[in-house]
Design a protein around this motif. Structure first.
Motif, PDB file in Angstrom:
ATOM      1  N   TRP A 120      73.795  82.490  77.586  1.00 52.87           N
ATOM      2  CA  TRP A 120      73.983  83.168  79.027  1.00 52.87           C
ATOM      3  C   TRP A 120      72.892  83.981  79.256  1.00 52.87           C
ATOM      4  CZ3 TRP A 120      77.715  80.765  81.339  1.00 52.87           C
ATOM      5  CH2 TRP A 120      78.731  80.048  80.431  1.00 52.87           C
ATOM      6  N   PHE A 173      82.199  86.794  84.834  1.00 47.69           N
ATOM      7  CA  PHE A 173      81.135  87.148  83.878  1.00 47.69           C
ATOM      8  C   PHE A 173      80.973  88.779  83.511  1.00 47.69           C
ATOM      9  CE2 PHE A 173      77.026  87.278  82.299  1.00 47.69           C
ATOM     10  CZ  PHE A 173      76.687  86.638  81.382  1.00 47.69           C
ATOM     11  N   PRO A 178      81.616  86.570  79.017  1.00 49.15           N
ATOM     12  CA  PRO A 178      81.316  85.054  78.793  1.00 49.15           C
ATOM     13  C   PRO A 178      82.158  84.809  77.566  1.00 49.15           C
ATOM     14  CG  PRO A 178      79.276  86.127  78.028  1.00 49.15           C
ATOM     15  CD  PRO A 178      80.136  87.431  78.843  1.00 49.15           C
ATOM     16  N   PHE A 183      87.076  83.362  81.105  1.00 53.94           N
ATOM     17  CA  PHE A 183      85.767  82.860  81.476  1.00 53.94           C
ATOM     18  C   PHE A 183      85.823  81.540  80.931  1.00 53.94           C
ATOM     19  CE2 PHE A 183      81.314  81.998  81.203  1.00 53.94           C
ATOM     20  CZ  PHE A 183      81.003  82.412  82.403  1.00 53.94           C
TER      21      PHE A 183
END
Length: 393
Positions: A120, A173, A178, A183
């Motif tokens: 991410w 997020f 995450p 999510f």
């Protein structure tokens, strides 16, 4: 059945790449030099995105692959927006810089956050860029020529869904993280891949339909000497040279120039409803109608975005409007007599040197803008360019 991320990414990659290849090949075969070419660039970026994400999913150590994937993802959506603007006859050079900045920022954000952020890295920047560009694309689909085409409404829904998804994804997020179950289930990479497959299939179909409305004009643009002798219409390159020379001479002698832009739209819907033969007849008669209704000394050229351009010398601004009105009437008389009432959407716009000046490009762009407005309105037959608002008939 349990799906692992790599398998889902591979499936998504296959669908996106096949769709992209089909669209790009069709663009090359049709010699599309307008919005289709920008959309094709977007599909190419999407293809690169899937490949780089697969590489990152397999290795987890190639940070450049993640950075490239995020950048090309933003580029793909940005090019969709730029293609829509180009379809509507708007300039895209300055907007293209925004796409470059968005894509560059997405790549830099990954490299700045680095390996500690894992999959991410740079995600927030990418989410925000995708939200902005998809929202802009949805809005563009509801204005101009796209707004007058029902197929584009479906495309607007596609971009609006993408925008909504990334707004929700960004919120989840930042608030849940995450690694949260919310999510992972609703906004994770697997959910995104399935959404990407669905939206890609819908987008490639709709974009192909929209581009088909321009194909006959593109096919007509390959002008030969025999074509010029037949209908007196020159290629866009030849017209540019002749028009520039005419502007220079008119400036030197103080003569007034008029440039008339003529658009013909809804060809895709006409082909669906009446067949390619009827569409071809409409295009031929439309061209003959323009050629037969302009002054003998006028020059007529192809225009990939507006159909045809007519440049001529007139007495004054009133004479410019009269020339444009004559073109409008000539086109409709010809089409009405030859096609038994099958009339496409026609937009006629005119600009003259007394208002715009003698710069060739500025005159052409002014005429294109007014023709675009005329093609999307039912209360105006011919529109003359004015510095602020357009005067309509």
């Amino acid at each position: 059945m349990t799906l692992d991320l790599l398998s889902v990414l591979i499936i998504s990659s296959v669908v996106v790449n096949v769709s992209g290849i089909v669209f790009i090949v069709e663009t090359l075969l049709r010699r599309d030099d307008g919005a289709g070419r920008v959309w094709a660039l977007g599909f190419l970026a999407a293809m690169l995105t899937t490949l780089t994400y697969v590489l990152w999913a397999r290795s987890g150590t190639e940070l450049w692959a993640l950075a490239a994937g995020n950048a090309t993802f933003v580029t793909a959506t940005g090019c969709m927006w730029l293609g829509c603007r180009r379809f509507n006859g708007r300039r895209i050079r300055r907007d293209g810089l925004l796409v470059v900045l968005g894509a560059g920022g997405a790549a830099v954000a990954v490299l700045v956050e680095g390996f500690p952020a894992g999959d991410w890295a740079g995600a927030v920047w990418m989410f925000l860029a995708l939200t902005v560009f998809s929202a802009a694309a949805a809005a563009e689909c509801l204005r101009g020529l796209l707004g007058a085409t029902r197929s584009a409404w479906v495309l607007a829904v596609v971009f609006a869904l993408q925008c909504g998804f990334y707004i929700a994804r960004t919120v989840a997020f930042l608030l849940a993280g995450p690694e949260s179950a919310l999510f992972q289930v609703a906004f994770g990479s697997i959910a995104l891949s399935f959404g990407t497959v669905t939206l890609t299939v819908v987008a490639v179909v709709i974009l192909s339909v929209l581009r088909a409305t321009r194909v006959p004009l593109v096919d007509q643009s390959r002008t030969t000497l025999s074509d010029i002798a037949r209908d007196g219409i020159v290629s866009d390159a030849v017209f540019t040279g002749m028009w520039t020379a005419l502007c220079v001479r008119a400036r030197q002698q103080g003569a007034t120039l008029a440039i008339v832009a003529v658009r013909i739209d809804d060809l895709g819907q006409m082909t669906t409803a009446f067949g390619a033969d009827v569409t071809g007849l409409v295009i031929d008669e439309w061209r003959r109608g323009v050629a037969a209704s302009v002054p003998v000394g006028a020059i007529i050229g192809e225009d990939s975005r507006a159909g045809l351009l007519v440049g001529c010398v007139v007495d004054d601004a009133r004479g410019a409007r009269e020339a444009a009105t004559a073109v409008y009437r000539g086109v409709f008389d010809r089409l009405g007599a030859a096609t038994h009432g099958i009339i496409p959407v026609v937009g006629v716009g005119v600009a003259d040197s007394s208002v715009v000046g003698y710069e060739p490009h500025d005159l052409v762009e002014a005429a294109r803008e007014t023709a675009l407005t005329a093609a999307t309105r039912v209360d105006a037959a011919v529109i003359s360019f004015e510095p602020r608002d357009a005067a309509q008939a």
